[in-house]
Design a protein around this motif. Structure first.
Motif, PDB file in Angstrom:
ATOM      1  N   UNK A 192     -42.182 -31.120 -24.393  1.00 33.51           N
ATOM      2  CA  UNK A 192     -40.748 -31.277 -24.161  1.00 33.51           C
ATOM      3  C   UNK A 192     -40.574 -32.105 -22.897  1.00 33.51           C
ATOM      4  N   UNK A 193     -39.504 -32.875 -22.844  1.00 33.96           N
ATOM      5  CA  UNK A 193     -39.234 -33.705 -21.681  1.00 33.96           C
ATOM      6  C   UNK A 193     -38.154 -33.063 -20.831  1.00 33.96           C
ATOM      7  N   UNK A 194     -38.444 -32.905 -19.543  1.00 30.88           N
ATOM      8  CA  UNK A 194     -37.444 -32.394 -18.610  1.00 30.88           C
ATOM      9  C   UNK A 194     -36.945 -33.572 -17.785  1.00 30.88           C
ATOM     10  N   UNK A 195     -35.653 -33.886 -17.943  1.00 29.86           N
ATOM     11  CA  UNK A 195     -35.081 -35.013 -17.198  1.00 29.86           C
ATOM     12  C   UNK A 195     -34.638 -34.533 -15.828  1.00 29.86           C
ATOM     13  N   UNK A 196     -34.993 -35.292 -14.804  1.00 28.33           N
ATOM     14  CA  UNK A 196     -34.603 -34.931 -13.438  1.00 28.33           C
ATOM     15  C   UNK A 196     -33.810 -36.082 -12.824  1.00 28.33           C
ATOM     16  N   UNK A 197     -32.745 -35.773 -12.087  1.00 28.34           N
ATOM     17  CA  UNK A 197     -31.910 -36.848 -11.520  1.00 28.34           C
ATOM     18  C   UNK A 197     -32.662 -37.738 -10.534  1.00 28.34           C
ATOM     19  N   UNK A 198     -33.688 -37.168  -9.871  1.00 25.88           N
ATOM     20  CA  UNK A 198     -34.436 -37.957  -8.884  1.00 25.88           C
ATOM     21  C   UNK A 198     -35.102 -39.182  -9.503  1.00 25.88           C
ATOM     22  N   UNK A 199     -35.277 -39.142 -10.853  1.00 27.06           N
ATOM     23  CA  UNK A 199     -35.944 -40.260 -11.526  1.00 27.06           C
ATOM     24  C   UNK A 199     -35.135 -41.547 -11.413  1.00 27.06           C
ATOM     25  N   UNK A 200     -33.821 -41.407 -11.183  1.00 21.47           N
ATOM     26  CA  UNK A 200     -32.990 -42.607 -11.064  1.00 21.47           C
ATOM     27  C   UNK A 200     -33.356 -43.447  -9.849  1.00 21.47           C
ATOM     28  N   UNK A 201     -34.098 -42.834  -8.920  1.00 22.35           N
ATOM     29  CA  UNK A 201     -34.452 -43.557  -7.698  1.00 22.35           C
ATOM     30  C   UNK A 201     -35.446 -44.695  -7.966  1.00 22.35           C
ATOM     31  N   UNK A 202     -36.169 -44.614  -9.091  1.00 25.17           N
ATOM     32  CA  UNK A 202     -37.118 -45.687  -9.392  1.00 25.17           C
ATOM     33  C   UNK A 202     -36.662 -46.463 -10.624  1.00 25.17           C
ATOM     34  N   UNK A 203     -36.627 -47.771 -10.477  1.00 31.43           N
ATOM     35  CA  UNK A 203     -36.271 -48.644 -11.597  1.00 31.43           C
ATOM     36  C   UNK A 203     -37.558 -49.099 -12.269  1.00 31.43           C
TER      37      UNK A 203
END
Lengths: 242, 270
Positions: A192-203
């Motif tokens: 399962x994939x857990x989406x985290x908002x911190x991921x937006x920091x990397x393009x």
């Protein structure tokens, strides 16, 4: 060592070309491992230009090294800007690099998420076994950048060679969580994939570059990737369009 | 080639040509590697803590692997060569299968058996809290699985080749089976055991696929020299070339030294 890899590769390509009726139309495509599913989808579509492409998948860094070593490549799709910039600077680019897709980082966990991992902070739990990609490979660099931006320190039990290797450790249940690309986590129902908002920091952008070693054959492929068919295929595999 | 013919006048021309081509085939990649290695940064790479750590780990694990391979492999080789146990052919085939398995598959097989969710690994985890993957013992297990067959096959052929006359004489004089094995059989096949141990060590030192699959990659615990080389290939090709050269030289020195001193005796003893 690269010279040997290159010779082996050339032998494979020659063998592949030799067995094809349309040898003059065969183009070699080098692509980051995370694109394997989407490009295979395209090559199975009879109307796609990728039907006549010979494809090789590996980490962007090792593919880039093979280009420098003279591998006869038409189109190179990299998961890393740096590799593309280096190739362009060295004069390998036929045209400007184009962004064909975007990706993001997620936490891959066992299907059903039995440990209830919800946030990036959960990865610091002492009882949790974490796998990440090694520093130096693009996924490893992205993961590090995300954790650094979020000011979170983790203690992984292993630094894997690429995204698929991280995912395999999660699928096999050897670790509880792994940081992978969203596209990898959606490629199997075992995780399962857990989406985290911190991921937006990397393009995370995928760049396509036409390579000079076999000029004139790669435009159709690049146009298809940027066009309706290619973008549709990318969407279906969980990529985000540029 | 002319000099070769002069030294070995009895070698048929065809053999000399084919044999020389074989030598070139092996020398060329090493030569090419040596030419491309940026020797000037040798000191930097050797002084790099990550490299020396990987080197030490490789040496320690491969030596432990070789020791364990001798302890278990010599008895297995004896059973295969001398005993009349049923299904010997089958057992030999199974025990040496890992030589031909793609190492990554060997690693997956080890995870399936000894991993946290593996058939046996799960029991170990539940009963005594032992988790093997991502630990140094996992590195040794991966090396052992892939490399021990080299010892078993070499020693088995040593046992099969050595004459049993002395063993029978010892038995006639009342020696126990263990005494015969340890004082007569083993000394007689010493060179085969050493040859097998060296092959096993060399294979263990270079082990990559099974190790990264089963043991992962963690600095100081499971990052061996081959894994460090592979990852350096992603970031710094020059470093990777240097580390590979380091491995080549290390193996070459030891193989040449051992061959000169002990293993050369195999041919003479026959």
């Amino acid at each position: 060592m690269h010279r040997v890899v290159q010779l082996l590769f050339a032998a494979v390509v020659v063998a592949a070309c030799g067995s094809s009726d349309q040898r003059s139309e065969t183009t070699v495509v080098f692509a980051a491992s995370s694109l394997v599913d989407v490009l295979n989808d395209l090559s199975n579509d009879d109307e796609s230009a990728f039907v006549r492409a010979v494809m090789s998948f590996a980490s962007s860094a090792s593919l880039s090294a093979q280009v420098v070593d003279g591998a006869p490549v038409g189109l190179f799709v990299s998961a890393d800007r740096q590799q593309i910039d280096e190739l362009v600077a060295a004069g390998y680019g036929l045209s400007d690099p184009r962004v064909v897709a975007r990706n993001s980082l997620v936490i891959a966990v066992e299907a059903g998420n039995p440990l209830g991992i919800q946030t990036l902070d959960d990865l610091t739990r002492s009882d949790l076994l974490l796998a990440v990609a090694a520093p130096g490979v693009p996924l490893g660099e992205y993961s590090e950048a995300m954790l650094r931006a979020a000011d979170i320190e983790v203690s992984p039990v292993t630094f894997e060679a690429d995204a698929r290797a991280v995912l395999a450790k999660v699928v096999l249940g050897e670790v509880d969580a792994g940081i992978v690309y969203a596209t990898d986590a959606t490629s199997t129902s075992d995780v399962a994939a857990v989406y985290v908002p911190e991921a937006d920091a990397v393009a995370i952008e995928y760049f396509a570059l036409e390579i000079t070693t076999t000029p004139g054959r790669s435009s159709a492929l690049l146009n298809e990737l940027l066009g309706e068919r290619g973008q549709q295929a990318l969407l279906q595999r969980g990529f985000v369009l540029p | 080639m002319t000099t070769r013919a002069r030294h070995e006048q009895r070698a048929p021309l065809l053999l000399a040509v084919l044999g020389t081509l074989a030598v070139i085939f092996f020398v060329l990649p090493l030569f090419a590697l040596a030419v491309r290695v940026p020797w000037s940064s040798l000191v930097d790479v050797l002084g790099n803590e990550a490299t020396t750590e990987a080197l030490m780990l490789s040496i320690i694990t491969s030596v432990i692997t070789t020791a364990i391979a001798v302890i278990f492999g010599v008895p297995l080789a004896w059973l295969l060569a001398r005993s009349t146990m049923p299904g010997r052919q089958m057992i030999r085939a199974i025990c040496t299968l890992s030589m031909v398995l793609p190492p990554v598959v060997a690693g997956v097989a080890l995870l399936a058996s000894l991993g946290r969710r593996g058939v046996v690994g799960q029991l170990l985890n539940d009963w005594i809290g032992l988790r093997l993957p991502f630990t140094m013992p996992a590195v040794v297990i991966a090396q052992l699985f892939v490399a021990m067959p080299f010892l078993v096959l070499t020693v088995e052929s040593g046992f099969a080749r050595s004459s049993t006359t002395a063993e029978e004489a010892a038995r006639t004089l009342g020696a126990s089976p263990w005494y015969v094995f340890s004082r007569v059989t083993v000394p007689a096949t010493r060179s085969a055991i050493l040859a097998g141990a060296v092959l096993t060590w060399a294979r263990a030192l270079g082990e990559f696929g099974a190790t990264i699959t089963f043991a992962g990659n963690f600095p100081g615990a499971t990052r061996t020299l081959p894994i460090a080389t592979y990852l350096a290939l992603e970031t710094n090709v020059d470093d990777a070339l240097l580390i590979s050269m380091l491995m080549v030289m290390l193996s070459l020195v030891i193989l040449v030294a051992l061959r000169g001193r002990w293993i050369g005796a195999i041919g003479g003893a026959r």
